[in-house]
Motif scaffolding. Structure first.
Motif, mmCIF file in Angstrom:
data_model
loop_
_atom_site.group_PDB
_atom_site.id
_atom_site.type_symbol
_atom_site.label_atom_id
_atom_site.label_comp_id
_atom_site.label_asym_id
_atom_site.label_seq_id
_atom_site.Cartn_x
_atom_site.Cartn_y
_atom_site.Cartn_z
ATOM 1 N N UNK A 98 -18.505 -33.872 48.004
ATOM 2 C CA UNK A 98 -19.732 -33.746 49.104
ATOM 3 C C UNK A 98 -20.097 -35.233 48.745
ATOM 4 N N UNK A 100 -23.088 -36.761 49.717
ATOM 5 C CA UNK A 100 -24.659 -36.740 49.522
ATOM 6 C C UNK A 100 -25.081 -36.318 48.218
ATOM 7 N N UNK A 101 -24.036 -34.941 47.555
ATOM 8 C CA UNK A 101 -24.487 -34.415 46.364
ATOM 9 C C UNK A 101 -23.567 -34.466 45.192
ATOM 10 N N UNK A 506 -25.548 -38.740 57.758
ATOM 11 C CA UNK A 506 -26.953 -38.244 58.185
ATOM 12 C C UNK A 506 -28.006 -39.147 58.338
ATOM 13 N N UNK A 531 -36.042 -28.899 48.077
ATOM 14 C CA UNK A 531 -36.056 -27.508 48.771
ATOM 15 C C UNK A 531 -34.755 -26.913 48.064
ATOM 16 N N UNK A 532 -34.806 -25.393 48.067
ATOM 17 C CA UNK A 532 -33.839 -24.741 47.636
ATOM 18 C C UNK A 532 -33.550 -23.613 48.705
ATOM 19 N N UNK A 533 -32.306 -23.067 48.664
ATOM 20 C CA UNK A 533 -32.101 -22.266 49.662
ATOM 21 C C UNK A 533 -32.828 -20.615 49.541
ATOM 22 N N UNK A 534 -33.240 -20.317 50.575
ATOM 23 C CA UNK A 534 -33.863 -18.826 50.725
ATOM 24 C C UNK A 534 -32.277 -18.097 50.821
ATOM 25 N N UNK A 535 -32.115 -17.403 49.774
ATOM 26 C CA UNK A 535 -30.605 -16.618 50.093
ATOM 27 C C UNK A 535 -30.950 -15.380 50.583
ATOM 28 N N UNK A 536 -29.864 -14.766 51.022
ATOM 29 C CA UNK A 536 -29.854 -13.398 51.271
ATOM 30 C C UNK A 536 -28.452 -13.022 50.741
ATOM 31 N N UNK B 197 -28.491 -22.877 64.483
ATOM 32 C CA UNK B 197 -26.921 -22.723 64.723
ATOM 33 C C UNK B 197 -26.557 -21.492 63.582
ATOM 34 N N UNK B 209 -29.147 -26.233 45.688
ATOM 35 C CA UNK B 209 -29.342 -27.324 46.340
ATOM 36 C C UNK B 209 -28.558 -27.816 47.493
ATOM 37 N N UNK B 210 -27.401 -27.302 47.595
ATOM 38 C CA UNK B 210 -26.581 -27.523 48.652
ATOM 39 C C UNK B 210 -25.445 -26.925 48.769
ATOM 40 N N UNK B 211 -24.630 -26.856 49.788
ATOM 41 C CA UNK B 211 -23.461 -25.775 50.005
ATOM 42 C C UNK B 211 -22.298 -26.557 50.919
ATOM 43 N N UNK B 223 -23.798 -29.283 53.798
ATOM 44 C CA UNK B 223 -25.588 -29.006 53.956
ATOM 45 C C UNK B 223 -26.431 -29.174 52.788
ATOM 46 N N UNK B 224 -27.469 -29.691 52.852
ATOM 47 C CA UNK B 224 -28.447 -29.725 51.697
ATOM 48 C C UNK B 224 -29.303 -28.426 52.191
ATOM 49 N N UNK B 225 -30.084 -27.833 51.164
ATOM 50 C CA UNK B 225 -30.763 -26.806 51.167
ATOM 51 C C UNK B 225 -31.906 -26.712 52.312
ATOM 52 N N UNK B 226 -32.439 -27.939 52.337
ATOM 53 C CA UNK B 226 -33.349 -28.316 53.655
ATOM 54 C C UNK B 226 -32.704 -28.047 55.121
ATOM 55 N N UNK B 227 -31.559 -28.186 55.036
ATOM 56 C CA UNK B 227 -30.753 -28.186 56.420
ATOM 57 C C UNK B 227 -30.461 -26.661 56.567
ATOM 58 N N UNK B 228 -30.531 -25.685 55.926
ATOM 59 C CA UNK B 228 -30.187 -24.437 56.096
ATOM 60 C C UNK B 228 -31.664 -23.386 56.145
ATOM 61 N N UNK B 229 -31.327 -22.668 57.199
ATOM 62 C CA UNK B 229 -32.751 -21.508 56.990
ATOM 63 C C UNK B 229 -32.168 -20.130 56.181
ATOM 64 N N UNK B 230 -30.863 -20.043 56.461
ATOM 65 C CA UNK B 230 -30.411 -18.692 55.668
ATOM 66 C C UNK B 230 -29.049 -18.954 55.424
ATOM 67 N N UNK B 231 -28.832 -18.181 54.113
ATOM 68 C CA UNK B 231 -27.322 -18.143 53.949
ATOM 69 C C UNK B 231 -27.029 -16.772 53.424
#
Lengths: 537, 279
Positions: A98, A100-101, A506, A531-536, B197, B209-211, B223-231
Motif C-alpha cells: 500500500x 500510503x502505509x 488521493x 484515527x483508528x477503525x471503529x470495528x464491528x 459506500x 490504521x489501514x486496510x 483505505x486509511x482508518x479515517x476513510x472508513x466508517x465501519x469494518x
C-alpha cells in the motif's frame, strides 16, 4: 478474455476510485500520479510533473513509512506505483505494498531460487507484473495477488546467463536483456508477447562472422564476447524505436585476442520495436579495455540543437564523456567530458570516436586509468528537467590502477575478465551531483557528496524544482534544481544504491527511495489527528 | 548441567550398543526401496515408538533431547538416504547414536518419518485426477475463486502447489469442514466508506490504521482508518464446506486426487516464524 475485460470495464464504471489496470495508453501518457516504468516514462527523463513537494516546502518532508525487505542486502530496484499500489522487487521476490502505509498486500517468491543479484525492478501492463530472474526467466504475475501466470526462458542459466534489468513494456510486448558480459556471455535483447510469454524476436549483440560487424572480432573471439544488456533502455513511440546501451567486451581487461572495434559492445543501439532489426548504432568506446559498459540510461529529449529542433539522445557514459546524438539517424552531434579525471582520451573526433592517449590501458604491472573502471557514472539513473534545460548526473571523479593477465574462457558461468583493477589510492573516488547544460554538456552547478567515495544513487527531477539524490553514506538529499543548493536531507541509515521515484495518491505526493534493505517513503508533514477503525466483529 | 548429564548417559549407553552392532556400509539406494507403502509405514511406526520416542517424542511430535521429526519445522535431514545414514551411523557431535537395526527395519522407520512430513502429493490418493480437474473447473466451480498455474479466480488462495505444501487431511478438511482457519490475506470483510459506500471483498492486510481490500470486482482498494466508517469481519471463510455432500463420493475422491497432484515445488511444512529467521 474479451468478456473478462468487459466485466472489468463495467466494474470501473461502478467504482471510480478503484485501481485500474495499466494500458499502453497509460504508459504513453505517463500520468505523474503513477510511476509505471523503470525510468518513469519512455523517454527516461525521470522528471515528474508533480509539484506539491517543491522548493518552498521541501524542508517539511518527513518519513511516512518504511518497509524492510527481509533478507535484502542492497536493494537496487526502482519501485513502480499503480493507483497507490507499490510494486517492489529484489532477486526472486516481488512485493505489492500500500503506497500510503507500506502495508504488504502480497508477496511472491520464486522457488526454487538461484541466488544472484541485484534485481533492478518490475514492469506492469494490464493486470500483470513482470520481472526477470537470476536464472534468466521473464516471469508474469497477477498484479492483484502475486500469482504466477507464466514464465519464459530468456537465456540458458546453466551457460551462465542471468537477468537483472527491469523489463521494458511496449504495446503488447515485453523487452528484456541479460547479464553478465564479464563472464563472456554474449548479450542479447529479446521481445516476448505480453499475454502469452511467447518469444517474438531476439537481437544478438555480437555479430557472427559474415554478418555486418562480424569483422570487428579477431578469430573466434566473437564466441565469448560479452556485450550484455543489464540496464533498461528507452523507447520513442513516434519512431517505434527502442534505444538500449550495450555492455563491455570480454575478456574485460585484455584485448589481445579480440583485436578490432568489437561491435556492438560499448554501443548505443536503435532497434525497430516490432522486428528487433537494428536501425543504427553508435560506439562510444571501440575495443574497450576498461569494462566501461555503455548501458547507462539513454535519455530522449526533443530540443533545439544548433537552431533546429531535433530528436536527441543523451548519454553520460561510464567512460567519462557526455554524448549528444541524433536519435533518428544515430549521428554524433557533440561530446565532452563531464568529469575532470579523464586521462585515456584527448577528446573525440568529429565522428565521436575517442582520440586515445597511447599507453593508457591495462598492463602487467598496472596502469593508472581515469575514470576508474567503476566509471564516471554507472547504473545510477540521470534526470532531465525541461523547465531548467539541465541534465543531472551522479558523477564519480577518480582513477584506478588496471592490470591485465591471460585467462581461458570457462563455460558454465565463470568470470572471464583477465584480471582487474583497484581504485587509485592517490586519486580516490568522489561522488558529485552535476547539472549540465543539455546540448553542450557545460557544467552549471555541482553538489559534492562529501565523504562519498563509492557508487551513489540515481537522481529524480520534479516540477517542484527539486533534484533528489542519495549516496553510499545513506543521506537522501533534496537539491534546488536551478542552483544545486541543498534544501533538505534525511539519514536513512543504509547506503543508497537505487534511484528515487515519486507518485501521488488521493491528493498527496510521495517520494520513495530504497536504502540498503529498506524502502523509505517521504511526504510533507500533516498536522492531523490519528484515527483508528471503529470495528464491528 | 543436568541436561548434559542425561545426554552423556544416554549417548554412552547407546555407544556401547553401537559397538556391538554390525556397522553397515550404508544404504544400497538413494530412495527408500519400501517407498510409501502403508504397511511399511505402520511397522516403521511401531519400531519408531520402540526406539526413538525417548528422545524424539511420541509420534515424532516433540522431543526433550532430539528434534521433533514430524512437526512443522525446518528439517536438517531431508532425504531418505540421509535419514537412513543418521539412524544407522548416528550423527557425530550430537546425542544421536547409531542403531543396530536391520536395514529393512531402518527403511521402515525412514518410511514412517517421511509419512509424518508428507504432503498430499506424497500420499497415494486414489481417484481419477483428470476427472477431478474437470470437476475443479466445472461443477465444483473451484476455478471461480482459485487459480492453478495462471488460470482461475483470485479471491481464494492460489492452488498451483497445494499438493506440495498441504497434507491430504487439511485439503479434505477445507473441502468438508466449516469454520476452518482463514488463511492470512483471505479474511472476508465488508466496509462502509466515510461517504457511505458499501464494499465487500477480502482483506489482504489490515491493522488499526489501514486496510487493503481486494473487492468483489477483483480490484485492490486501499483505505486509511479515517476513510472508513465501519469494518465488518465475517466469521467464516468464503470457502464452501459441503463438497462431500454436493459431489458424489467418487467425484469427491476424483477432486482430491486432482488437488493432491498439484505440485510446482515441494516444500517441507515449516512454521512461518522459522522461515523468516532463515532469510
Amino acid at each position: 478474455m474479451n468478456g473478462y475485460a468487459a466485466s472489468l470495464c463495467l466494474a470501473g464504471a461502478l467504482l471510480s476510485s478503484a485501481a485500474a489496470q495499466v494500458t499502453y495508453q497509460d504508459l504513453l501518457k505517463a500520468d505523474p500520479a503513477n510511476w509505471l516504468t523503470y525510468s518513469g516514462s519512455y523517454n527516461s527523463q525521470r522528471h515528474s510533473l508533480l509539484k506539491q513537494i517543491n522548493t518552498a516546502n521541501a524542508r517539511a518532508l518527513v518519513p511516512k513509512w518504511i518497509y524492510h525487505v527481509p533478507g535484502a542486502g542492497r536493494l537496487e530496484s526502482v519501485p513502480l506505483v499503480v493507483d497507490g499500489v507499490m510494486y517492489l522487487s529484489q532477486p526472486n521476490e516481488v512485493f505489492a505494498l500500500d503506497g500510503r502505509t507500506g502495508r504488504l498486500i502480497w508477496q511472491h517468491r520464486r522457488e526454487p531460487a538461484m541466488r544472484r543479484g541485484p534485481n533492478r525492478g518490475v514492469a506492469v501492463l494490464g493486470n500483470r507484473v513482470y520481472y526477470t530472474t537470476p536464472d534468466a526467466y521473464l516471469v508474469a504475475l497477477d498484479a492483484r495477488t502475486g500469482s504466477l501466470l507464466w514464465q519464459s526462458k530468456i537465456a540458458e542459466a546453466k551457460e551462465g546467463y542471468w537477468a537483472p534489468a527491469a523489463p521494458l513494456v511496449l504495446n503488447r510486448k515485453i523487452i528484456t536483456g541479460v547479464a553478465p558480459g564479464d563472464y563472456g556471455m554474449n548479450g542479447l535483447l529479446a521481445a516476448f508477447d505480453a499475454s502469452t510469454g511467447e518469444r517474438l524476436w531476439r537481437w544478438n549483440a555480437i555479430p557472427r562472422p559474415g554478418e555486418p560487424g562480424g569483422d570487428t572480432w579477431a578469430g573466434d573471439s566473437w564466441k565469448t564476447a560479452g556485450g550484455d544488456t543489464w540496464l533498461t533502455g528507452s523507447y520513442d513511440p513516434e519512431l517505434n524505436v527502442i534505444y538500449w546501451g550495450i555492455g563491455n567486451p570480454a575478456p574485460d581487461f585484455n584485448g589481445d585476442l579480440r583485436k578490432g572495434d568489437n561491435l556492438y559492445t560499448e554501443c548505443m543501439v536503435a532497434l525497430d520495436a516490432d522486428t528487433g532489426k537494428m536501425k543504427w548504432y553508435f560506439q562510444f568506446t571501440p575495443h574497450d579495455l576498461l569494462d566501461w559498459d555503455a548501458v547507462e540510461i539513454p535519455v530522449l529529449v526533443d530540443a533545439e540543437y544548433q537552431g533546429r529542433r531535433r530528436k536527441l539522445l543523451i548519454q553520460a557514459n561510464r567512460n567519462g564523456f557526455y554524448y549528444v546524438l541524433d536519435r533518428v539517424t544515430g549521428q554524433f552531434l557533440h561530446g565532452t567530458p563531464f568529469v575532470h579525471s579523464v586521462n585515456w582520451a584527448k577528446g573525440l573526433t568529429p565522428e565521436g570516436r575517442p582520440i586515445l592517449v597511447p599507453g593508457v590501458e591495462p598492463s602487467l604491472q598496472g596502469t593508472k586509468v581515469c575514470p576508474s573502471t567503476s566509471g564516471a557514472t554507472n547504473w545510477m539513473s540521470p534526470a532531465y528537467n525541461p523547465d531548467t534545460g539541465l541534465f543531472y548526473v551522479a558523477a564519480l571523479e577518480g582513477c584506478g590502477i588496471n592490470t591485465k593477465s591471460y585467462e581461458e574462457f570457462r563455460p558454465g558461468g565463470f568470470p572471464f575478465d583477465a584480471t582487474g583493477y583497484i581504485e587509485s589510492p592517490q586519486e580516490p573516488r568522489q561522488l558529485y551531483v552535476r547539472a549540465l547544460e543539455l546540448t553542450t554538456g557545460k557544467l552549471v552547478w555541482e553538489f559534492k557528496q562529501i565523504g562519498s567515495r563509492a557508487y551513489g544513487a540515481g537522481l529524480l527531477s520534479t516540477a517542484g524544482g527539486l533534484i533528489f539524490a542519495g549516496c553510499d553514506q545513506g543521506i537522501f538529499t533534496a537539491l534546488d534544481a536551478r542552483s544545486g543548493k541543498p534544501l533538505w536531507h534525511f539519514n536513512t541509515g543504509q547506503a543508497i544504491s537505487a534511484s528515487p521515484m515519486t507518485y501521488s495518491f488521493k491528493g498527496r505526493q510521495y517520494v520513495a527511495v530504497e536504502a540498503g534493505s529498506n524502502v523509505i517513503v517521504f511526504g510533507l508533514f500533516e498536522d492531523s489527528e490519528e484515527s483508528t477503525f471503529g470495528r464491528t466483529q | 548441567m543436568r541436561f548434559q548429564a542425561i545426554q552423556c548417559a544416554v549417548a554412552g549407553a547407546l555407544f556401547v550398543s553401537a559397538l556391538l552392532a554390525q556397522r553397515n556400509a550404508g544404504p544400497a539406494s538413494e530412495a527408500n526401496p519400501l517407498g510409501h507403502d502403508p504397511q511399511a509405514v505402520a511397522q516403521g511406526h511401531e519400531l519408531y515408538n520402540h526406539n526413538c520416542t525417548v528422545c524424539h517424542g511420541l509420534n515424532g511430535a516433540a522431543g526433550d533431547r532430539g528434534p521433533a521429526l514430524g512437526a512443522g519445522r525446518s528439517h536438517v535431514i531431508r532425504t531418505d538416504k540421509a535419514l537412513f545414514e543418521a539412524i544407522q551411523n548416528g550423527i557425530p557431535g550430537t546425542a544421536m547414536p547409531p542403531f543396530s537395526l536391520p536395514a529393512t527395519d531402518i527403511w521402515k522407520v525412514v518410511a514412517y518419518i517421511r509419512s509424518l512430513r508428507a504432503t498430499a502429493s506424497d500420499a497415494f490418493v486414489p481417484g481419477d485426477a483428470a476427472r477431478g480437474e474437470q470437476i475443479f473447473w466445472g461443477q465444483g466451480r473451484c476455478g471461480n475463486c482459485h487459480m492453478i498455474r495462471g488460470r482461475g479466480g483470485i479471491s481464494g488462495p492460489d492452488l498451483s502447489n497445494v499438493g506440495g505444501e498441504r497434507t491430504l487431511e487439511s485439503i479434505r478438511d477445507s473441502l468438508t469442514k466449516p469454520k476452518q482457519p482463514i488463511p492470512g490475506g483471505y479474511q472476508p470483510v465488508e466496509v462502509v466508506t466515510a461517504d457511505g459506500r458499501r464494499l465487500s471483498g477480502i482483506a489482504k492486510n489490515d491493522n488499526n490504521f489501514s486496510l487493503q481490500l481486494l473487492d468483489s470486482h477483483d480490484r485492490l482498494q486501499l483505505f486509511t482508518a479515517g476513510e472508513l466508517r465501519q469494518v465488518l469481519y465475517a466469521k467464516q471463510s468464503l470457502m464452501p464446506s459441503n463438497y462431500d455432500r454436493v459431489l458424489k463420493p467418487s467425484e469427491f475422491q476424483d477432486l482430491l486426487a486432482f488437488l493432491s497432484r498439484q505440485v510446482v515445488h515441494k516444500v517441507e511444512r515449516r512454521r512461518r516464524s522459522e522461515e523468516d529467521d532463515e532469510q
